[in-house]
Design an enzyme around this catalytic site. Structure first.
Site, PDB file in Angstrom:
ATOM      1  N   HIS A  28      41.771  32.899  43.941  1.00 21.92           N
ATOM      2  CA  HIS A  28      40.602  32.349  44.011  1.00 21.92           C
ATOM      3  C   HIS A  28      39.250  33.426  43.614  1.00 21.92           C
ATOM      4  O   HIS A  28      38.296  33.013  42.827  1.00 21.92           O
ATOM      5  CB  HIS A  28      39.915  32.077  45.521  1.00 21.92           C
ATOM      6  CG  HIS A  28      38.363  31.744  45.915  1.00 21.92           C
ATOM      7  ND1 HIS A  28      38.258  30.409  46.000  1.00 21.92           N
ATOM      8  CD2 HIS A  28      37.506  32.541  46.063  1.00 21.92           C
ATOM      9  CE1 HIS A  28      36.752  30.418  46.212  1.00 21.92           C
ATOM     10  NE2 HIS A  28      36.208  31.765  46.246  1.00 21.92           N
ATOM     11  N   GLU A  29      39.519  34.704  43.752  1.00 22.80           N
ATOM     12  CA  GLU A  29      38.458  35.511  43.477  1.00 22.80           C
ATOM     13  C   GLU A  29      38.706  35.731  42.040  1.00 22.80           C
ATOM     14  O   GLU A  29      37.701  36.026  41.310  1.00 22.80           O
ATOM     15  CB  GLU A  29      38.835  37.108  44.047  1.00 22.80           C
ATOM     16  CG  GLU A  29      38.349  37.071  45.650  1.00 22.80           C
ATOM     17  CD  GLU A  29      37.152  36.404  45.953  1.00 22.80           C
ATOM     18  OE1 GLU A  29      36.236  36.500  45.372  1.00 22.80           O
ATOM     19  OE2 GLU A  29      36.888  35.566  47.089  1.00 22.80           O
ATOM     20  N   GLU A  58      31.966  27.922  44.559  1.00 23.69           N
ATOM     21  CA  GLU A  58      33.068  28.014  45.687  1.00 23.69           C
ATOM     22  C   GLU A  58      33.955  26.790  45.142  1.00 23.69           C
ATOM     23  O   GLU A  58      35.088  27.098  45.211  1.00 23.69           O
ATOM     24  CB  GLU A  58      32.455  28.088  47.018  1.00 23.69           C
ATOM     25  CG  GLU A  58      31.826  29.371  47.115  1.00 23.69           C
ATOM     26  CD  GLU A  58      32.528  30.403  47.096  1.00 23.69           C
ATOM     27  OE1 GLU A  58      33.898  30.480  47.302  1.00 23.69           O
ATOM     28  OE2 GLU A  58      31.917  31.437  46.734  1.00 23.69           O
ATOM     29  N   HIS A  87      36.653  33.148  39.963  1.00 18.73           N
ATOM     30  CA  HIS A  87      35.259  33.725  40.110  1.00 18.73           C
ATOM     31  C   HIS A  87      34.948  34.600  38.782  1.00 18.73           C
ATOM     32  O   HIS A  87      33.971  34.338  38.139  1.00 18.73           O
ATOM     33  CB  HIS A  87      34.932  34.305  41.436  1.00 18.73           C
ATOM     34  CG  HIS A  87      34.313  33.395  42.511  1.00 18.73           C
ATOM     35  ND1 HIS A  87      33.549  32.447  42.468  1.00 18.73           N
ATOM     36  CD2 HIS A  87      34.721  33.442  43.764  1.00 18.73           C
ATOM     37  CE1 HIS A  87      33.321  31.570  43.435  1.00 18.73           C
ATOM     38  NE2 HIS A  87      33.934  32.450  44.297  1.00 18.73           N
TER      39      HIS A  87
END
Length: 308
Positions: free
Chosen positions: A145-146, A221, A149
């Site tokens: 997930h990071e 998100e 980003h």
């Protein structure tokens, strides 16, 4: 793996993200200029304009250092957690991007965030508490997930937005304490009207800055969840991690540098239903629902087969 990288992180997504970034920065900048003009007329407008330029420049070139320093993050050396570095290396290779630097936040609250202006200058920070409650499968989902980003160019806009929103809120507080005396206007003879106008700015500016952040933060998100789930090939693992991290934040809220709370994978601040309306994160149940649906449609199986 196809050379194009993870699905959903192509030029269409980046163009959409760039457009949202432009709109957010324009809105925050305009709001800052309005506050400056309200505080001190033409002189206040010039002062605010200069401040915005400085903040944008500093946020662009030093966003990663600013965010990491605010949380007292320390570099996580390879020898300290080789398995974690190897996990990030695998995910970065799948995403077709350089391996970001790893940092450790000295707090037991389980959480993580990414920062940096682009994939070549990125960093991923995890808290000391995250490895205590997540297994390696769930942690890989969080790291994916990071990295999503970073790949989607979300990290730069997150830091810039936090900086400008913080400046706007601080300017409104100055207005409250000093009544505009530091940059008093020469052309306003209506004392009552000026006082009421200042009160309006005091109340509206911080809320408007927060709402401008929400317009982009929540959608970011959802996008990082989808891209991260594809990257690690396990949407259910990321969903499980979100539930555990939300519970961890409820039990051990982390309120250091609240202006950067939107950078974390889950909101580190505690709050009730009213505060939830102003949360920079979408509701965890909705994020989990989307990930479960993604897994149920065979997204994880398809991704694993592509990597077999």
């Amino acid at each position: 793996m196809p050379q194009g990288g993870v699905r959903g992180s192509g030029w269409g997504h980046r163009l959409s993200n760039a457009l949202k970034t432009t709109v957010l920065l324009a809105g925050l900048t305009a709001l800052m200029l309005f506050v400056g003009e309200r505080l001190g007329g033409p002189r206040g407008l010039v002062f605010a304009g200069f401040f915005v330029v400085v903040m944008n420049f500093g946020s662009y070139w030093f966003s990663d250092r600013i965010a990491l320093a605010m949380h007292g993050a320390q570099p996580l050396e390879y020898a300290e957690a080789p398995w974690l570095h190897q996990m990030v290396e695998r995910l970065a290779a799948r995403a077709g991007m350089p391996k970001p630097k790893l940092y450790l936040l000295p707090t037991r609250t389980p959480n993580a965030f990414a920062t940096g202006r682009d994939p070549e200058h990125a960093a991923v920070a995890v808290t000391a508490g995250i490895v205590d409650i997540l297994d390696q499968r769930e942690l890989e989902g969080v790291l994916a997930h990071e990295l999503a980003h970073v790949k989607n160019r979300d990290t730069l806009i997150g830091t810039v937005a936090a900086t400008l929103a913080g400046v706007i809120s601080y300017a409104a507080q100055m207005l409250f304490w000093f009544g505009g005396s530091l940059l008093s206007r020469d052309d306003d003879e209506d004392g009552l009207g000026h006082a009421l106008g200042n009160l309006g700015v005091l109340l509206v500016a911080p809320i408007a800055a927060t709402l401008l952040q929400l317009a982009v933060s929540r959608s970011r998100e959802y996008g990082a969840d989808a891209t991260g789930a594809e990257l690690c090939g396990d949407p259910d693992a990321l969903a499980n991690a979100l539930l555990k991290l939300e519970r961890g934040a409820e039990l051990m809220p982390y309120d250091r540098a609240p202006a950067t709370s939107h950078l974390f994978i889950v909101n580190p601040l505690s709050g009730g239903a009213i505060m939830g309306l102003f949360s920079t994160h979408p509701p965890i149940p909705e994020r989990v629902r989307r990930l479960r649906e993604m897994g149920a449609h065979g997204g994880s199986r398809a991704w694993r087969s592509a990597w077999a």
